[in-house]
Design a protein around this motif. Structure first.
Motif, PDB file in Angstrom:
ATOM      1  N   ALA A   1      34.089   0.108 -10.692  1.00 54.71           N
ATOM      2  CA  ALA A   1      35.115  -0.095 -11.717  1.00 54.71           C
ATOM      3  C   ALA A   1      35.034   1.034 -12.741  1.00 54.71           C
ATOM      4  O   ALA A   1      34.400   0.891 -13.788  1.00 54.71           O
ATOM      5  CB  ALA A   1      34.931  -1.446 -12.392  1.00 54.71           C
TER       6      ALA A   1
ATOM      7  N   ILE B   1      37.731  -7.719 -17.943  1.00 61.59           N
ATOM      8  CA  ILE B   1      37.789  -6.260 -17.897  1.00 61.59           C
ATOM      9  C   ILE B   1      37.878  -5.795 -16.448  1.00 61.59           C
ATOM     10  O   ILE B   1      38.664  -4.905 -16.099  1.00 61.59           O
ATOM     11  CB  ILE B   1      36.568  -5.634 -18.599  1.00 61.59           C
ATOM     12  CG1 ILE B   1      36.609  -5.920 -20.101  1.00 61.59           C
ATOM     13  CG2 ILE B   1      36.522  -4.122 -18.359  1.00 61.59           C
ATOM     14  CD1 ILE B   1      35.357  -5.497 -20.850  1.00 61.59           C
TER      15      ILE B   1
ATOM     16  N   THR C   1      30.903  -4.394 -15.550  1.00 57.31           N
ATOM     17  CA  THR C   1      31.658  -5.080 -14.510  1.00 57.31           C
ATOM     18  C   THR C   1      31.019  -4.862 -13.144  1.00 57.31           C
ATOM     19  O   THR C   1      30.326  -3.880 -12.917  1.00 57.31           O
ATOM     20  CB  THR C   1      33.103  -4.558 -14.475  1.00 57.31           C
ATOM     21  OG1 THR C   1      33.073  -3.129 -14.499  1.00 57.31           O
ATOM     22  CG2 THR C   1      33.876  -5.057 -15.669  1.00 57.31           C
TER      23      THR C   1
ATOM     24  N   VAL D   1      35.635   5.630 -21.668  1.00 61.46           N
ATOM     25  CA  VAL D   1      34.865   5.187 -22.829  1.00 61.46           C
ATOM     26  C   VAL D   1      34.921   6.272 -23.898  1.00 61.46           C
ATOM     27  O   VAL D   1      34.522   7.414 -23.659  1.00 61.46           O
ATOM     28  CB  VAL D   1      33.397   4.892 -22.461  1.00 61.46           C
ATOM     29  CG1 VAL D   1      32.618   4.437 -23.698  1.00 61.46           C
ATOM     30  CG2 VAL D   1      33.325   3.843 -21.360  1.00 61.46           C
TER      31      VAL D   1
ATOM     32  N   THR E   1      44.845   1.498 -17.698  1.00 62.34           N
ATOM     33  CA  THR E   1      43.484   1.008 -17.484  1.00 62.34           C
ATOM     34  C   THR E   1      42.891   0.582 -18.808  1.00 62.34           C
ATOM     35  O   THR E   1      43.344   1.060 -19.868  1.00 62.34           O
ATOM     36  CB  THR E   1      42.612   2.109 -16.848  1.00 62.34           C
ATOM     37  OG1 THR E   1      41.384   1.541 -16.390  1.00 62.34           O
ATOM     38  CG2 THR E   1      42.315   3.211 -17.831  1.00 62.34           C
ATOM     39  N   PRO E   2      41.906  -0.304 -18.817  1.00 62.27           N
ATOM     40  CA  PRO E   2      41.215  -0.595 -20.074  1.00 62.27           C
ATOM     41  C   PRO E   2      40.487   0.654 -20.578  1.00 62.27           C
ATOM     42  O   PRO E   2      39.853   1.373 -19.805  1.00 62.27           O
ATOM     43  CB  PRO E   2      40.209  -1.683 -19.678  1.00 62.27           C
ATOM     44  CG  PRO E   2      40.740  -2.273 -18.419  1.00 62.27           C
ATOM     45  CD  PRO E   2      41.421  -1.145 -17.709  1.00 62.27           C
ATOM     46  N   VAL E   3      40.600   0.911 -21.846  1.00 62.82           N
ATOM     47  CA  VAL E   3      39.852   1.992 -22.497  1.00 62.82           C
ATOM     48  C   VAL E   3      38.906   1.356 -23.501  1.00 62.82           C
ATOM     49  O   VAL E   3      39.340   0.589 -24.366  1.00 62.82           O
ATOM     50  CB  VAL E   3      40.788   2.997 -23.187  1.00 62.82           C
ATOM     51  CG1 VAL E   3      39.986   3.981 -24.043  1.00 62.82           C
ATOM     52  CG2 VAL E   3      41.603   3.757 -22.154  1.00 62.82           C
ATOM     53  N   MET E   4      37.622   1.657 -23.359  1.00 62.29           N
ATOM     54  CA  MET E   4      36.611   1.113 -24.251  1.00 62.29           C
ATOM     55  C   MET E   4      36.433   2.059 -25.435  1.00 62.29           C
ATOM     56  O   MET E   4      36.188   3.257 -25.249  1.00 62.29           O
ATOM     57  CB  MET E   4      35.277   0.959 -23.524  1.00 62.29           C
ATOM     58  CG  MET E   4      35.357   0.304 -22.151  1.00 62.29           C
ATOM     59  SD  MET E   4      35.792  -1.437 -22.221  1.00 62.29           S
ATOM     60  CE  MET E   4      34.319  -2.108 -22.986  1.00 62.29           C
TER      61      MET E   4
ATOM     62  N   ILE F   1      40.947  -3.635 -14.691  1.00 59.11           N
ATOM     63  CA  ILE F   1      40.737  -2.376 -13.962  1.00 59.11           C
ATOM     64  C   ILE F   1      41.377  -2.472 -12.579  1.00 59.11           C
ATOM     65  O   ILE F   1      42.107  -1.569 -12.143  1.00 59.11           O
ATOM     66  CB  ILE F   1      39.241  -2.058 -13.855  1.00 59.11           C
ATOM     67  CG1 ILE F   1      38.684  -1.691 -15.241  1.00 59.11           C
ATOM     68  CG2 ILE F   1      38.999  -0.904 -12.879  1.00 59.11           C
ATOM     69  CD1 ILE F   1      37.171  -1.540 -15.287  1.00 59.11           C
TER      70      ILE F   1
ATOM     71  N   LYS G   1      35.590   3.535 -15.763  1.00 57.44           N
ATOM     72  CA  LYS G   1      36.081   3.245 -17.115  1.00 57.44           C
ATOM     73  C   LYS G   1      36.304   4.522 -17.901  1.00 57.44           C
ATOM     74  O   LYS G   1      35.681   5.559 -17.642  1.00 57.44           O
ATOM     75  CB  LYS G   1      35.077   2.377 -17.877  1.00 57.44           C
ATOM     76  CG  LYS G   1      34.802   1.004 -17.281  1.00 57.44           C
ATOM     77  CD  LYS G   1      33.896   0.209 -18.211  1.00 57.44           C
ATOM     78  CE  LYS G   1      33.581  -1.164 -17.634  1.00 57.44           C
ATOM     79  NZ  LYS G   1      32.641  -1.071 -16.505  1.00 57.44           N
TER      80      LYS G   1
END
Length: 583
Positions: free
Chosen positions: A330, A286, A326, A334, A359-362, A290, A332
């Motif tokens: 970083a 993750i 992380t 969410v 970007t990673p999306v939680m 990012i 995020k």
């Protein structure tokens, strides 16, 4: 003479393998066909077979979003392992308990509730039907007690059993009829008013997340099986084939998210699916995604922790690792669905945001949302689409994959495009993507990544307010706590204590202006969440998004929040406030 009810809450329970969950699913299906709404929660142990099993349902002519404070009927197919889940089956003197004499005496924990015990010979009735099973006897009795129509009861059986052949269908229908007959003869009646028959969806939160992901454009999924999230992967494994996508069962959690990194780099919208223990293994990648600005959706269906905890029970204790798991700075995105119905649009929005913001999306759900089935109206609206920027700002020596744009989002052309070659690197890098030890480059890229997330206009994605806008009392919550909080607020408002619910869908970045507007004029704000340490409360407090007098009402799972529990807590807080004001 029967009295029509607003809803009826029924438990069908037995040891693992008796078919209690199947009977509950049939009952929910019959209710849907008869025009009702409903909610069914499954209780089960970690055993593959032989442990406890129960289907907890509430059905009625209006939408249902929370478990009831008590149950009207307990259909006990047997009494094995009842001590393991009796506290989760609240009964009282107005409840009915159908008990088979052959199963032994009614356990003391059930008898102590004061419920009316009715002898109901499930095993004997099933033995009298060729191929009959006790769970279908119980299903027929429960459906009769709720006053469901015969055609809906039979249609639900055919839909569920039809694939096993006509002989199995005939046996199930005969057993169902026997259960209904005896329930009618005994005068057992908790009859519902007629429902409005129209098209609705019957699905779980996990089903809805899969649907939303598919609608959002996900075309590659890599996952490792883990309770309570696996149903999303199973649902997509079938549906994805019709849309040109792929679902890969990875050898472990780390491989799954690394596959997603590669697929996303190659241009495919991707998603990985897990629960708490698996999320812990994905953290390193993750951070890479990012830093390298690789889009993907990471679904975490929370369960009781830490470690392996209780795989089949719900909790909201993963918030800390989701927000800060992380290392380094970083930022995020969410998201948390506010209900089972909200799982589909929220998952769809997660895909859009991941692709557009690169970007990673939680996406954090929980066991209560994920594995609970419900009947809902078909949503009329979907979020507006967003897409990945692929057209480069320049080519050759002028191409900068990580260009410091005004909004922080830089073009991400597909690999192999002439003049736009780039490297996705976890090292601090220049605008070109080449590694750099320069403090100037490092800080500029940190600011870029924060800017694109903090500066984006999320609109109404942030959340929603339910109840009177000017209510002096507000409950802040997310995920599966929203449903019981809404019902608690409704009861408080009807009792002359106006209360609203501020349900957060966007957990990070925190939208302070929207939260402040939602809480304007409140005298008591309370963060309600299902974890021991008040993780959402601390998160919002740290962001300075809460009024100074905000209280925390946090407790761990696995027992779900019930509306009466929240009502009692709010009333106690209001009384304490009045006492302090008087002094």
């Amino acid at each position: 003479m029967s009295t029509l009810r607003k809803s009826v809450a029924i438990v069908i329970a037995g040891s693992g393998g008796t078919g209690a969950i199947t009977a509950g699913t049939s009952l929910l299906s019959a209710a849907a066909r008869d025009g009702h709404y409903g909610l069914m929660t499954k209780l089960s142990g970690a055993q593959v077979r032989g442990g406890e099993a129960a289907a907890l349902l509430e059905i009625g002519p209006t939408p249902i979003e929370a478990q009831p404070d008590r149950f009207d009927v307990l259909v006990a197919l047997d009494w094995e392992n009842i001590d393991r889940f009796a506290p989760e089956l609240p009964l009282d003197g107005d409840s009915l308990v159908l008990s088979d004499p052959k199963a032994g005496p009614v356990p003391a924990v059930i008898a102590a509730t004061g419920a009316r015990i009715v002898e109901f010979p499930f095993a004997t009735l099933a033995a009298g039907v060729e191929g009959g099973r006790v769970n279908m006897i119980g299903y027929g009795a429960a459906a009769q007690i709720a006053g469901l129509s015969t055609d809906a009861i039979e249609a639900a059986v055919r839909a569920l059993i039809g694939g096993k052949g006509e002989r199995a269908v005939a046996a199930s229908l005969a057993a169902t009829a026997e259960g209904a007959r005896l329930a009618a003869e005994l005068g057992l009646d908790k009859r519902l008013p007629a429902g409005e028959r129209r098209a609705r969806w019957m699905l779980s939160g996990n089903d809805a997340v899969g649907l939303g992901a598919l609608r959002g454009g996900i075309r590659f999924v890599a996952a490792y099986p883990i309770t309570p999230a696996t149903e999303i992967t199973e649902w997509l494994a079938t549906e994805m084939q019709e849309h040109g996508g792929r679902v890969v069962l990875a050898e472990d959690e780390i491989a799954a998210i690394n596959m997603c990194c590669g697929a996303a780099f190659g241009g495919a919208p991707t998603m990985t699916i897990t629960a708490g223990p698996g999320l812990a293994l994905k953290v390193e990648t993750i951070g890479l995604a990012i830093a390298a600005e690789i889009p993907m959706v990471i679904v975490d269906v929370m369960r009781v922790g830490p470690s392996t905890g209780i795989p089949t029970k719900s909790d909201q204790g993963d918030l800390d690792i989701v927000l800060g798991g992380t290392h380094g700075d970083a930022p995020k995105v969410v998201l948390a669905p506010m209900s089972i119905a909200d799982c589909a649009p929220t998952a769809e929005r997660a895909v859009h945001l991941a692709e557009f913001l690169q970007t990673p999306v939680m996406l954090i759900s929980d066991q209560s949302l994920g594995q609970t089935q419900t009947i809902i109206d078909i949503p009329a609206e979907r979020p507006a689409p967003l897409a990945r920027r692929v057209e480069p700002l320049g080519e050759g020596a002028d191409f900068k994959r990580y260009a410091l744009t005004a909004d922080g989002v830089s073009p991400m052309p597909a690999p192999g495009r002439p003049g736009t070659q780039w490297v996705a690197d976890g090292l601090s890098h220049k605008e070109s993507g080449h590694p750099s030890n320069s403090a100037k480059d490092h800080v500029a890229q940190l600011a870029k990544r924060l800017r694109k997330i903090e500066g984006f206009d999320y609109g109404d994605t942030w959340g929603q307010v339910f109840g009177p806008a000017d209510a002096p009392t507000a409950l802040l919550c997310f995920g599966s706590t929203v449903g019981p909080a809404k019902e608690a607020a409704r009861r408080l408002t009807e009792a002359g204590r106006p209360t609203k619910v501020v349900a957060l869908r966007l957990i990070a970045p925190v939208r302070k202006a929207e939260i402040a507007a939602a809480l304007a004029g409140t005298h008591l704000s309370m963060v309600v969440e299902q974890n021991q340490s008040g993780q959402l409360f601390r998160h919002l407090l740290g962001a300075r998004a809460l009024p100074a007098a905000t209280e925390s009402f946090a407790r761990p799972g696995p027992a779900p929040f019930r509306p009466a529990e929240i009502v009692a807590h709010v009333e106690a807080a209001l009384a304490e406030g009045q006492k302090e004001a008087a002094e």
